[in-house]
Design an enzyme around this catalytic site. Structure first.
Site, PDB file in Angstrom:
ATOM      1  N   LYS A 181       0.824  -1.208   0.000  1.00 57.11           N
ATOM      2  CA  LYS A 181       0.000   0.000   0.000  1.00 57.11           C
ATOM      3  C   LYS A 181       0.866   1.269   0.000  1.00 57.11           C
ATOM      4  O   LYS A 181       2.084   1.196   0.198  1.00 57.11           O
ATOM      5  CB  LYS A 181      -0.927  -0.029   1.211  1.00 57.11           C
ATOM      6  CG  LYS A 181      -1.924  -1.192   1.176  1.00 57.11           C
ATOM      7  CD  LYS A 181      -2.802  -1.201   2.410  1.00 57.11           C
ATOM      8  CE  LYS A 181      -3.804  -2.336   2.378  1.00 57.11           C
ATOM      9  NZ  LYS A 181      -4.687  -2.315   3.559  1.00 57.11           N
ATOM     10  N   ARG A 220      -0.741 -14.578   4.322  1.00 58.47           N
ATOM     11  CA  ARG A 220      -1.416 -13.994   5.479  1.00 58.47           C
ATOM     12  C   ARG A 220      -0.548 -14.142   6.743  1.00 58.47           C
ATOM     13  O   ARG A 220      -0.495 -13.246   7.578  1.00 58.47           O
ATOM     14  CB  ARG A 220      -2.800 -14.605   5.654  1.00 58.47           C
ATOM     15  CG  ARG A 220      -3.686 -14.273   4.423  1.00 58.47           C
ATOM     16  CD  ARG A 220      -5.143 -14.525   4.630  1.00 58.47           C
ATOM     17  NE  ARG A 220      -5.733 -13.630   5.597  1.00 58.47           N
ATOM     18  CZ  ARG A 220      -6.032 -12.341   5.385  1.00 58.47           C
ATOM     19  NH1 ARG A 220      -5.741 -11.771   4.234  1.00 58.47           N
ATOM     20  NH2 ARG A 220      -6.613 -11.623   6.328  1.00 58.47           N
ATOM     21  N   THR A 229      -4.379  -7.892  10.761  1.00 59.15           N
ATOM     22  CA  THR A 229      -4.767  -6.630  10.122  1.00 59.15           C
ATOM     23  C   THR A 229      -4.380  -5.434  10.976  1.00 59.15           C
ATOM     24  O   THR A 229      -3.888  -4.429  10.467  1.00 59.15           O
ATOM     25  CB  THR A 229      -6.289  -6.629   9.855  1.00 59.15           C
ATOM     26  OG1 THR A 229      -6.610  -7.764   9.046  1.00 59.15           O
ATOM     27  CG2 THR A 229      -6.716  -5.366   9.137  1.00 59.15           C
ATOM     28  N   ARG A 240       3.331  -6.390   9.059  1.00 61.21           N
ATOM     29  CA  ARG A 240       2.536  -5.338   9.700  1.00 61.21           C
ATOM     30  C   ARG A 240       3.118  -4.928  11.054  1.00 61.21           C
ATOM     31  O   ARG A 240       3.077  -3.753  11.407  1.00 61.21           O
ATOM     32  CB  ARG A 240       1.078  -5.768   9.814  1.00 61.21           C
ATOM     33  CG  ARG A 240       0.392  -5.776   8.446  1.00 61.21           C
ATOM     34  CD  ARG A 240      -1.041  -6.200   8.535  1.00 61.21           C
ATOM     35  NE  ARG A 240      -1.732  -6.047   7.263  1.00 61.21           N
ATOM     36  CZ  ARG A 240      -2.652  -6.885   6.823  1.00 61.21           C
ATOM     37  NH1 ARG A 240      -3.004  -7.940   7.547  1.00 61.21           N
ATOM     38  NH2 ARG A 240      -3.241  -6.675   5.661  1.00 61.21           N
ATOM     39  N   ASN A 245      -1.897  -0.125   7.153  1.00 64.54           N
ATOM     40  CA  ASN A 245      -1.307  -1.398   7.566  1.00 64.54           C
ATOM     41  C   ASN A 245      -0.405  -2.035   6.508  1.00 64.54           C
ATOM     42  O   ASN A 245      -0.149  -3.226   6.527  1.00 64.54           O
ATOM     43  CB  ASN A 245      -2.386  -2.370   8.068  1.00 64.54           C
ATOM     44  CG  ASN A 245      -3.375  -2.760   7.000  1.00 64.54           C
ATOM     45  OD1 ASN A 245      -3.256  -2.376   5.841  1.00 64.54           O
ATOM     46  ND2 ASN A 245      -4.363  -3.544   7.381  1.00 64.54           N
ATOM     47  N   HIS A 294      -1.868  -5.642   1.637  1.00 68.72           N
ATOM     48  CA  HIS A 294      -3.141  -6.346   1.477  1.00 68.72           C
ATOM     49  C   HIS A 294      -2.806  -7.733   0.961  1.00 68.72           C
ATOM     50  O   HIS A 294      -1.897  -7.898   0.151  1.00 68.72           O
ATOM     51  CB  HIS A 294      -4.043  -5.643   0.453  1.00 68.72           C
ATOM     52  CG  HIS A 294      -5.181  -6.503  -0.009  1.00 68.72           C
ATOM     53  ND1 HIS A 294      -6.389  -6.548   0.652  1.00 68.72           N
ATOM     54  CD2 HIS A 294      -5.276  -7.392  -1.036  1.00 68.72           C
ATOM     55  CE1 HIS A 294      -7.187  -7.415   0.032  1.00 68.72           C
ATOM     56  NE2 HIS A 294      -6.534  -7.933  -0.993  1.00 68.72           N
TER      57      HIS A 294
END
Length: 145
Positions: free
Chosen positions: A11, A87, A93, A104, A114, A117
């Site tokens: 991001k 993940r 998250t 993260r 964060n 994605h």
């Protein structure tokens, strides 16, 4: 060996922090190979379409604005159990709840910013990959055993 593909997005905050290489290295170190990659500045329509599942949620507008605030890195990652592996590498998250050593925990500053994605299921991975990439843009290469 269950070879899967998943979508990963670095991001705008990840680009601002200059950690693209560090993030990609973490995926590669855990056996996920980038088989498609592109730097792109999302339009509002693209961000709204991609996150349409969250349209009724109170954070939708802020999420869209954040995702169009700067360029992102779009990637298709391929590897054994890629969805779950991605993940695990990303972490929870909310970075405050993420395990030590996850992307993260190490790079994100808030639940809103964060850093990454990742697709949450194999079914959604297929949909998300097709949203950003044509099949001809995705390449594979041999795996070392």
């Amino acid at each position: 060996m269950a070879i899967e593909r998943t979508l990963s997005i670095i991001k705008p905050d990840g680009l601002e922090k200059g950690v693209i290489g560090k993030i990609i290295s973490r995926f590669e170190e855990k056996g996920l190979k980038p088989v498609a990659i592109r730097l792109q500045h999302l339009s509002q329509a693209q961000a709204e379409g991609f996150y349409a599942v969250h349209k009724a949620r109170p954070f939708f507008k802020d999420l869209v604005q954040f995702m169009i605030s700067g360029p992102v890195v779009l990637m298709v990652l391929e590897g054994e159990n890629a969805v779950l592996a991605n993940r695990d590498i990303m972490g929870a998250t909310n970075p405050a709840q993420a395990a030590e050593g996850t992307i993260r925990k190490d790079f994100a500053t808030s639940i809103d910013k964060n850093t990454v994605h990742g697709s949450d299921s194999l079914e959604n991975a297929k949909i998300e990959i097709a949203y950003f990439f044509r099949e001809t843009e995705i390449h594979s290469y041999p795996y070392q055993k």
